[in-house]
Design a protein around this motif. Structure first.
Motif, PDB file in Angstrom:
ATOM      1  N   GLN A 143      25.197  65.089  42.737  1.00 45.87           N
ATOM      2  CA  GLN A 143      26.513  65.402  42.192  1.00 45.87           C
ATOM      3  C   GLN A 143      26.531  65.168  40.690  1.00 45.87           C
ATOM      4  O   GLN A 143      25.954  64.210  40.179  1.00 45.87           O
ATOM      5  N   GLU A 144      27.162  66.012  39.966  1.00 43.93           N
ATOM      6  CA  GLU A 144      27.260  65.906  38.504  1.00 43.93           C
ATOM      7  C   GLU A 144      27.937  64.598  38.115  1.00 43.93           C
ATOM      8  O   GLU A 144      28.952  64.206  38.694  1.00 43.93           O
ATOM      9  N   GLY A 145      27.338  63.915  37.140  1.00 42.71           N
ATOM     10  CA  GLY A 145      27.916  62.698  36.594  1.00 42.71           C
ATOM     11  C   GLY A 145      27.287  61.421  37.073  1.00 42.71           C
ATOM     12  O   GLY A 145      27.468  60.355  36.459  1.00 42.71           O
ATOM     13  N   VAL A 146      26.521  61.462  38.213  1.00 45.11           N
ATOM     14  CA  VAL A 146      25.889  60.243  38.697  1.00 45.11           C
ATOM     15  C   VAL A 146      24.540  60.070  38.017  1.00 45.11           C
ATOM     16  O   VAL A 146      24.010  60.972  37.366  1.00 45.11           O
ATOM     17  N   SER A 147      23.946  58.863  38.147  1.00 41.27           N
ATOM     18  CA  SER A 147      22.644  58.578  37.536  1.00 41.27           C
ATOM     19  C   SER A 147      21.527  59.049  38.445  1.00 41.27           C
ATOM     20  O   SER A 147      21.712  59.242  39.651  1.00 41.27           O
ATOM     21  N   LEU A 148      20.327  59.179  37.847  1.00 38.60           N
ATOM     22  CA  LEU A 148      19.183  59.672  38.599  1.00 38.60           C
ATOM     23  C   LEU A 148      17.915  59.106  37.977  1.00 38.60           C
ATOM     24  O   LEU A 148      17.791  59.004  36.748  1.00 38.60           O
ATOM     25  N   ASN A 191      23.348  59.855  33.322  1.00 37.68           N
ATOM     26  CA  ASN A 191      24.255  60.670  34.114  1.00 37.68           C
ATOM     27  C   ASN A 191      23.744  62.103  34.025  1.00 37.68           C
ATOM     28  O   ASN A 191      23.207  62.510  33.001  1.00 37.68           O
ATOM     29  N   VAL A 192      23.860  62.834  35.121  1.00 41.26           N
ATOM     30  CA  VAL A 192      23.290  64.171  35.156  1.00 41.26           C
ATOM     31  C   VAL A 192      24.365  65.202  34.853  1.00 41.26           C
ATOM     32  O   VAL A 192      25.555  64.991  35.127  1.00 41.26           O
ATOM     33  N   LEU A 193      23.922  66.287  34.282  1.00 39.20           N
ATOM     34  CA  LEU A 193      24.786  67.409  33.946  1.00 39.20           C
ATOM     35  C   LEU A 193      24.284  68.661  34.657  1.00 39.20           C
ATOM     36  O   LEU A 193      23.135  68.701  35.150  1.00 39.20           O
ATOM     37  N   GLU A 252      33.341  62.674  48.812  1.00 41.82           N
ATOM     38  CA  GLU A 252      34.587  63.430  48.809  1.00 41.82           C
ATOM     39  C   GLU A 252      35.349  63.226  47.507  1.00 41.82           C
ATOM     40  O   GLU A 252      36.187  64.015  47.133  1.00 41.82           O
ATOM     41  N   ASP A 253      35.026  62.114  46.834  1.00 42.29           N
ATOM     42  CA  ASP A 253      35.739  61.800  45.581  1.00 42.29           C
ATOM     43  C   ASP A 253      34.927  62.268  44.391  1.00 42.29           C
ATOM     44  O   ASP A 253      33.696  62.136  44.372  1.00 42.29           O
ATOM     45  N   PRO A 254      35.610  62.834  43.405  1.00 42.59           N
ATOM     46  CA  PRO A 254      34.862  63.205  42.193  1.00 42.59           C
ATOM     47  C   PRO A 254      34.366  61.968  41.464  1.00 42.59           C
ATOM     48  O   PRO A 254      34.915  60.876  41.596  1.00 42.59           O
ATOM     49  N   VAL A 255      33.289  62.170  40.683  1.00 43.43           N
ATOM     50  CA  VAL A 255      32.708  61.060  39.911  1.00 43.43           C
ATOM     51  C   VAL A 255      33.582  60.803  38.695  1.00 43.43           C
ATOM     52  O   VAL A 255      33.797  61.700  37.869  1.00 43.43           O
ATOM     53  N   ASP A 256      34.074  59.581  38.614  1.00 44.91           N
ATOM     54  CA  ASP A 256      34.901  59.216  37.468  1.00 44.91           C
ATOM     55  C   ASP A 256      34.047  58.589  36.379  1.00 44.91           C
ATOM     56  O   ASP A 256      32.926  58.129  36.617  1.00 44.91           O
TER      57      ASP A 256
END
Length: 1309
Positions: A143-148, A191-193, A252-256
């Motif tokens: 998901q966009e915004g999380v770390s990897l 964070n990924v884009l 289910e929740d967007p990454v804040d």
């Protein structure tokens, strides 16, 4: 600056000579020395043969052998191994066997009959590059915004591989502060884009030694937003959905947005160990949204500025060349707008063994000498030290009574021939080892000089000169230098002889040129060598090329006149824009000029002439500007217009790019632009400072800026006519605050009291502060072993006082600038001393040596430095005269002080009294004051010549005899042995007669001289004598009397010339009254040349009028003088005075009273006065002239040559003058209106001027003459004929004008 660099290079050269190992000439017996060996770790290159170096020297030449893995290795038994001739170097052919066959630990041994040397243990290893293990890598949907984190995990190889990430096209993947590679090779995303989605994330491992690259399987990453993920979940099978759910890739929740957390390290704190001298790398990688920033700091300290760098977008801290001071805790902080998180890394620094003062050095000793072999090293943990001799542990070697081992030192005492050997020092701990060879060579060898004979050194005037005298001998020879001859010693202030024999001349001058002799001397002999020094004149450009502006198509000449030493061969080189001149015939290079013909636009630039000699060079540059051909008429040159359109670009923390558009040059090229700035943060508005200058050809400047300044810039243009008006200011540019770049300067340490240390410094300026909150960290420690630094923080001040310090103790001092943003770099150490106190000891072994009757020399032993308790200023000798050695002489106790500055051990006492007893003591003094005196001692001065007799007087003067009486000298200076009396007559012409000499006993005080000439002047000389000799003489003059009857006159001394001793040279003194005043006459037969006549009002006869002051008139050689200007009715006392030398008494005559008679009236017979007679004659002459004029006026006619022209100027209204009007002509009424005879009056009433030059008007300077109403002429003639007044009735020019005569007489009268 150039001089400073040359001086630094010179000192490094000298220190390099001093630090070099002792070289024994190869023709002398010596143990082996390893000269070249391979490094401890040898990695095989599979493409080449293995070469393990082992080179050594010795006398005789050493033989070589090897061990492998601790056992003897016979090279001859292994066909793949070959040892080079006269060398121990091994060459291994690896083409026939696998490379790992030759792995192992090798050690080389070099031996001859004097000893054995060992090489390091050389570990030979083969590089390895294993394959990547196969694995199945699943695609990643995230998901966009999380770390990897994309793992790399390269295979372990030797040496470790270099890891990097690329795509299928072998292009490196872009990295940023959001995406970066860790130290272990993993790829981290904070964070990924969406744009991070790709199928070819490939990790590569490159093994440099094997020249191979290994590739990991590609990793596929797909970044989706929440809606895309839900669509994907519906489309995929249950297995994949379970996989995605297991990996928590769906939500289910967007990454804040969120605060940072660390991906690595994952724990709050960690530790790291690093070896001294290696590179310390620490990393902190954080995730968060937005992407966090990483900062680093050392807890309780500062990062070493010169050794610190940041990698991987500040995520990796790198410290090079680690030292023990770098140990401690480091903290990394990740921060974004939602918060921050920190991590602490504890760093421990260990150390493999390292040398403290260098490896042990070879030792050469003569039989019977002592020596020390030192092997001093350190490490963490503390290393073990093992000694070996010729490769054998020293414990197992034969005992040697001359050798004593004390830990890291071997002490040799009274060594003997045959004790030569090679000693090995092995220092090791768990992190490494050091192995060093140092031989002890016992030799008896006379000195020799290794520097080539008659070597010529050349140096430029005012530059330092080094003359080598490399020598060898055992015992070590002492080096002495001489110039020109063995008798010519060298000035220690300008010449320095270093320990290695090198002679240094700090500033070479022409007088230093010549032949120098180096003498090496030891107990076995002497050797000398000659070298020559030539001091050359420097190369200087006398006339530099000048800035030129030339029109296209014209020619231009750049001059470059040079002066150089005539014995050096110069080479002139011209450059254009720092490169060679174009290969073009238009460029003509002469011996002192460069000519460019048919100039084009491409010829514009900077031209530099360089004059090189074999010893030095000089250069100068000038710019050429090429302009278009312009019409010649009406060229107007003015100051340039101001630049416009200032723009700031490339804005960095400490720099900015400023560009502008130049204004109109007004036909004079702009030579340069001056850039100024205004700082509204630290100064008032309108306060502009010069920042930099750029050539007039540039319109851009890269400006270096200081932190914490609000800059506004403006630009001014300068041409040959002047400076333009300033440009409009640029926009304000504010630089961020930062830690200070500089530390305070002029750091000093000194004491004002005996128990304090005042640390002072020059504070930073506001511009240097780089930020708010400027303060100083003051650090000090006593200069003793293992002393710790003490530090305090001082507000913005310039000094700090340390109390309760020991007296005059050396200190090391540092002052570091800090502000709210950090600290300046590590400051340099300054040195100082705490306060002084009075010395506590007196000089010892004080003695006095009497050199002569007035000079003694005092010797003492200097006071030890620690007892002086301050800066040694010198020594003071207190001495006083106890009295003369004559028993009756009074006691004198007035003390005198002589100060001897510096570290003296003796001094001379001048000006002593002969034949006296003196006492003295010596004291040392420092900046605080004097120490206690030494024990008072005494010495006696020997006899000297006596002083001048106290008095000499004449008594009992007769016709042919007189008596002399005298008193002994006040300063006897010994025991009187007698007197010498000399005398001789002097005639009236001051000529000397024959000299008589008379010896008198010491107890006599008078003598009578008989058979003298009567009426004769005598001069007497009397001096006293001691055993040392005769002293100065007292002189006296006297005259024998001329009349025997006058002998009975007693004290009147009439005729003797003696009114009082000494005798007067004046005879009779007379006066007579003349018209101008009293005439004084006298007789004089003295020798003095300066004779004065003195007079004063006789107050005893006058109630008032005297002022009590004698007035003088210089008369010198005359015998009479008229006293003028005396007041009538007063009496005057008159006398004569003769002045001799300054040390002679005045001679005065008897006084004479002269009275000036009073005059009742100053009336005299006027008929007898000269002025009256002259006046009467003048009046008579005037009357005669008037009669002549009257006669001429009555009888004049109209026949003078210029009559008609004169008549033309006659006023027709002219009226005859009357007698009472002082005119001389009578006219009847009938004639009043008639013109003069011969006149021609025009009918118009005007007078025309004739062309003749004879008119009297032509004699004047201006226009026509004019007449007053009474007919008198008021014009004034001038010219060659003089000034003339005219009127009607003038005679011809042959006769003088009577009016002129009258005017002249009136002026005279």
């Amino acid at each position: 600056m150039a001089m400073k660099r040359r001086r630094t290079m010179l000192m490094l050269m000298v220190l390099g000579h001093l630090a070099s190992a002792l070289e024994v000439p190869l023709d002398l017996p010596q143990p082996p020395t390893i000269t070249h060996q391979s490094p401890k770790d040898y990695i095989i290159d599979p493409r080449e043969s293995i070469v393990i170096h082992c080179e050594a020297k010795g006398k005789p030449h050493p033989s070589f052998s090897w061990t492998r893995n601790g056992s003897h290795f016979d090279v001859d038994e292994h066909p793949n191994f070959q040892m080079k001739s006269q060398s121990g170097t091994l060459v291994v052919d690896i083409s026939r066997e696998r490379a790992e066959t030759f792995e192992g630990q090798y050690q080389c041994t070099a031996r001859n009959k004097h000893g054995t040397a060992l090489s390091n243990n050389i570990v030979v290893r083969q590089p390895r590059s294993p394959l990547w293990s196969k694995e199945k890598i699943k695609p990643i949907i995230i998901q966009e915004g999380v770390s990897l984190v994309l793992p790399c995990r390269p295979p372990a190889g030797f040496p470790p591989p270099i890891v990097f990430w690329m795509d299928n096209n072998f292009q490196r993947l872009p990295q940023s502060k959001r995406v970066s590679q860790s130290l272990n090779g993993d790829l981290f995303f904070s964070n990924v884009l969406r744009q991070d989605s790709r199928d070819d994330y490939i990790c590569y491992a490159r093994f440099p030694r094997t020249q191979t690259i290994q590739q990991k399987q590609p990793i596929s990453v797909k970044v989706l937003n929440l809606d895309a993920i839900n669509d994907t979940v519906d489309a995929i099978n249950n297995t994949m959905a379970a996989f995605y759910n297991d990996t928590d890739l769906f939500s289910e929740d967007p990454v804040d947005e969120r605060r940072p957390t660390f991906l690595t390290p994952s724990v709050p704190s960690s530790s790291k160990m690093v070896l001294r001298g290696q590179v310390l790398e620490m990393e902190c990688i954080a995730e968060g949204l937005p992407t966090p920033d990483i900062t680093w700091a050392k807890v309780g300290g500062d990062l070493p500025a010169t050794r610190t760098s940041f990698l991987h977008h500040h995520k990796t801290l790198r410290i090079a060349n680690v030292s023990e001071a770098d140990a401690g805790e480091y903290q990394c902080t990740a921060r974004n707008k939602h918060g921050s998180v920190g991590h602490t890394i504890g760093v421990t620094v260990k150390a493999a063994p390292y040398w403290i003062s260098g490896a042990p050095r070879n030792l050469v000793m003569a039989p019977g000498e002592n020596g020390v072999l030192t092997c001093r090293a350190s490490g963490t943990p503390k290393p073990d030290i093992q000694w070996a001799i010729n490769g054998m542990a020293i414990e197992n070697s034969p005992k040697d009574p001359s050798r004593k081992v004390e830990d890291d030192t071997i002490i040799f005492s009274q060594v003997q021939t045959g004790s030569s050997a090679v000693y090995q020092c092995n220092i090791s701990n768990q992190y490494g080892y050091l192995l060093a060879n140092a031989f002890v060579n016992v030799l008896s060898e006379p000195p020799r000089v290794l520097t080539p004979a008659n070597k010529v050194y050349q140096v430029i005037r005012n530059q330092p000169a080094l003359l080598d005298c490399t020598s060898f001998g055992s015992p070590i020879p002492k080096i002495t230098w001489f110039k020109d001859s063995r008798s010519g010693t060298l000035d220690a202030e300008t010449h320095t002889t270093h320990d290695n024999g090198t002679l240094e001349i700090g500033v070479a001058q022409p007088k230093h040129g010549g032949k120098y002799t180096c003498v090496a001397r030891n107990s076995l002999g002497i050797y000398e060598n000659h070298v020559h020094l030539e001091v050359k004149e420097p190369t200087r450009i006398l006339k530099q090329p000048e800035y030129r502006v030339v029109q296209r198509g014209r020619s231009v000449v750049f001059e470059c006149k040079v002066k150089h030493d005539s014995s050096l061969v110069p080479t002139m080189t011209w450059l254009k824009d720092h490169s060679e001149l174009p290969d073009d015939d238009r460029f003509l290079v002469d011996s002192d000029s460069l000519t460019i013909s048919d100039v084009t636009e491409s010829d514009a630039g900077v031209y530099t002439c360089i004059m090189n000699t074999t010893l030095d060079q000089d250069s100068a540059s000038a710019e050429l500007t090429v302009v278009e051909v312009t019409p010649t008429p009406s060229v107007v040159y003015e100051r340039p217009e101001p630049p416009t359109d200032l723009e700031l670009t490339d804005q960095e923390k400490r720099s900015v790019q400023l560009t502008w558009i130049p204004g109109d040059e007004h036909n004079s090229p702009i030579q340069k632009f001056v850039i100024q700035y205004e700082d509204t943060l630290h100064h008032h508005r309108g306060h502009w400072h010069n920042l930099t200058e750029v050539p007039g050809t540039k319109t851009t400047a890269h400006l270096k800026l200081s932190p914490y300044v609000h800059y506004t810039f403006r630009v001014l243009a300068l041409n040959s006519m002047g400076v333009s008006r300033p440009s409009f200011p640029s926009k304000m540019y504010k630089t961020e605050a930062a830690a200070p770049d500089d530390n305070p300067t002029d750091v000093h340490g000194f004491g004002t009291e005996h128990d304090n240390l005042v640390i002072s410094w020059k504070p930073l300026t506001g511009l240097q502060a780089n930020g708010p909150g400027l303060h100083y960290r003051v650090m000090w420690r006593q200069k003793v072993m293992d002393s710790d630094w003490t530090a305090v923080t001082v507000a913005n001040n310039s000094k700090f006082v340390v109390s309760t310090t020991p007296t005059f103790a050396p200190y090391e001092i540092k002052v570091q600038a800090e502000n709210d943003y950090g600290a300046a770099p590590e400051p340099a150490i300054a040195h100082g001393y705490s306060g002084e106190d009075l010395p506590v000891a007196a000089p010892e072994s004080v003695q006095a040596y009497v050199l002569n009757s007035s000079l003694a020399e005092v010797h003492w032993e200097p006071v030890p430095h620690k007892l002086i308790r301050g800066y040694l200023k010198g020594y003071k000798v207190y001495y006083w005269r106890d009295g003369s050695l004559h028993k009756h002489h009074p006691h004198h106790a007035e003390k005198q002080i002589l100060t001897f500055s510096g570290n003296h051990s003796h001094g001379k006492l001048p000006g002593l009294h002969p034949f006296s007893l003196y006492s003295f003591n010596v004291r040392v003094f420092n900046g605080k004051g004097e120490g206690p005196p030494s024990a008072t001692q005494q010495f006696e001065t020997p006899e000297g010549v006596p002083g001048i007799p106290s008095s000499l007087t004449v008594t009992n003067t007769n016709l042919d005899s007189l008596s002399l009486e005298w008193q002994p000298p006040h300063e006897l200076n010994g025991v009187l042995t007698g007197y010498t009396l000399k005398y001789q007559p002097v005639n009236s012409s001051n000529e000397w007669g024959p000299e008589e000499e008379l010896a008198l006993a010491a107890n006599e005080s008078s003598v009578t001289l008989l058979d003298l000439k009567f009426s004769t002047r005598y001069k007497f000389y009397l001096n006293a004598k001691t055993h040392k000799g005769a002293g100065p003489a007292v002189t006296m003059e006297a005259v024998t009397i001329t009349d025997e009857a006058l002998v009975t006159h007693g004290d009147d001394h009439v005729g003797t010339g003696l009114s009082a001793p000494p005798a007067s040279p004046f005879g009779s003194l007379n006066s007579s009254l003349g018209e101008d005043g009293p005439l004084i006459s006298w007789e004089y037969w003295g020798l003095e040349k300066s004779i004065y006549l003195e007079y004063i009002v006789d107050d005893s006869k006058q109630g008032e009028g005297g002022d009590g002051v004698w007035r003088q008139e210089l008369v010198n050689g005359s015998r009479n003088f008229v006293l003028r200007g005396l007041k009538e009715g007063l009496s005057y006392r008159v006398r004569l005075v003769a002045k001799g030398h300054a040390d002679q008494e005045l001679h005065r005559s008897q006084e004479l009273t002269v009275t000036v008679p009073a005059v009742a009236s100053r009336q005299v017979d006027i008929a007898t006065q000269g002025w009256f007679i002259g006046l009467m004659c003048a009046i008579a002459l005037l009357i005669l002239i008037l009669l002549i004029i009257c006669f001429i006026q009555r009888n004049k006619g109209g026949k003078y040559p210029v009559k008609e022209k004169e008549d033309a100027h006659t006023d027709p209204e002219f009226q005859p003058m009357k007698d009472e009007d002082c005119t001389f002509g009578e006219y009847s009424d009938n004639d009043d209106h008639k013109p003069l005879k011969g006149s021609r009056t025009p009918s118009s009433g005007t007078v025309k001027r004739d062309n003749s030059d004879d008119s009297l008007v032509d004699y004047g300077e201006g226009g026509d003459g004019q007449f007053n109403e009474d007919g008198s002429f008021i014009g004034e003639y001038s010219g060659k004929s003089g000034s003339r007044d005219t009127a009607e009735g003038h005679e011809s020019s042959e006769a003088p004008s009577p009016i002129n005569i009258i005017n002249s007489l009136n002026s005279f009268v």
